[in-house]
Design an enzyme around this catalytic site. Structure first.
Site, mmCIF file in Angstrom:
data_model
loop_
_atom_site.group_PDB
_atom_site.id
_atom_site.type_symbol
_atom_site.label_atom_id
_atom_site.label_comp_id
_atom_site.label_asym_id
_atom_site.label_seq_id
_atom_site.Cartn_x
_atom_site.Cartn_y
_atom_site.Cartn_z
ATOM 1 N N GLY A 30 -15.718 -4.080 -6.909
ATOM 2 C CA GLY A 30 -15.927 -4.912 -8.102
ATOM 3 C C GLY A 30 -14.641 -5.330 -8.791
ATOM 4 N N GLU A 102 -6.118 -10.149 -5.362
ATOM 5 C CA GLU A 102 -5.606 -9.780 -4.038
ATOM 6 C C GLU A 102 -4.094 -9.522 -4.078
ATOM 7 O OE1 GLU A 102 -7.706 -9.003 -1.865
ATOM 8 O OE2 GLU A 102 -9.487 -10.283 -2.085
ATOM 9 N N ALA A 103 -3.671 -8.783 -5.097
ATOM 10 C CA ALA A 103 -2.245 -8.539 -5.323
ATOM 11 C C ALA A 103 -1.567 -7.844 -4.141
ATOM 12 C CB ALA A 103 -2.061 -7.696 -6.582
ATOM 13 N N GLN A 104 -2.333 -7.068 -3.386
ATOM 14 C CA GLN A 104 -1.725 -6.321 -2.266
ATOM 15 C C GLN A 104 -1.155 -7.248 -1.192
ATOM 16 O OE1 GLN A 104 -5.053 -6.520 -2.720
ATOM 17 N NE2 GLN A 104 -5.815 -7.379 -0.803
ATOM 18 N N CYS A 158 -20.453 4.302 -1.467
ATOM 19 C CA CYS A 158 -20.230 4.719 -0.080
ATOM 20 C C CYS A 158 -21.465 4.401 0.746
ATOM 21 C CB CYS A 158 -19.937 6.222 -0.029
ATOM 22 S SG CYS A 158 -19.853 6.885 1.646
#
Ligand code: ADP
Ligand code: MG
Length: 200
Positions: A30, A102-104, A158
């Protein structure tokens, strides 16, 4: 000790909030929903707000940020972190809030860029995966987490246990750290389910 006078010098500082917020967690936790929620509220407050995503994230409509529950907002697509500096204008007004999804996927320059913008008085809100599918800290997320005034760690559900999932497990595709995908490629898992799945 501060004399009451010393606070008067603050009036020469920028008027904006000047802070860095990070939203992190595994896939489907989220993050994008929460980022869009904060953007929407900042728009309601009539603060010039820019939503940015890296060019690499092309999973949905180019230019839009779209969450897994199909919420969408127009965004500016940038190639590299330093390009964010050039898109900070909304309808002729300087942006006061910048949201980054989506900073990664951004280059290592992102923490410096975010700090600089926050120092200038902007509210910087960053969403990204804290861990890659190997369970290793992703890109410059560790630096961003350390620099942030406020960190929100979200969890997915999960798919094995129904518990809070902190890991994104890769179920198909290549071994590349960066490979875009949906539920066909990644599933959120709680720790022991993730450890068990990786032993297989
Ligand atoms: P993120 O940006 O963290 O990948 P999104 O904000 O795009 O997440 O999507 C969150 C939405 O994904 C949830 O509101 C829910 O509708 C959906 N979803 C699908 N599978 C799951 C799951 N296993 N756990 C939590 N949410 C899920
Ligand atoms: Mg997302």
């Amino acid at each position: 000790m501060h004399s009451s006078d010393s606070y008067h010098s603050l009036s020469s500082l920028p008027i904006g909030e000047g802070r860095l917020e990070v939203i992190c967690g595994p896939m489907f936790s989220g993050k994008t929903e929460e980022l869009l929620r904060r953007v929407r509220r900042s728009q309601i407050a009539r603060l010039p707000t820019v939503l940015v995503k890296p060019a690499i994230d092309t999973r949905y409509a180019v230019g839009d940020v779209v969450s897994h529950d199909k919420n969408a907002m127009p965004s500016v697509v940038v190639e590299k972190a330093s390009d964010i500096m050039n898109v900070l204008e909304v309808e002729g007004r300087p942006a006061l809030v910048v949201a980054i999804d989506e900073a990664q996927f951004f280059d290592d320059d992102l923490p410096r860029v975010c700090s600089e913008l926050a120092n200038k008085g902007m509210r910087v809100i960053v969403a990204g995966l804290d861990l890659d599918f190997n369970g290793v800290p992703f890109g410059s997320m560790p630096q961003l987490l350390a620099l942030a005034e406020e960190v929100t760690k979200l969890h997915a559900v999960c798919v094995e246990t129904g518990r809070a999932a902190h890991f994104s497990h890769k179920i198909s595709g290549s071994d590349d750290t960066v490979e875009l995908g949906e539920k066909d490629k990644y599933i959120p898992l709680a720790r022991h389910a993730f450890v068990a799945a990786r032993k297989k």
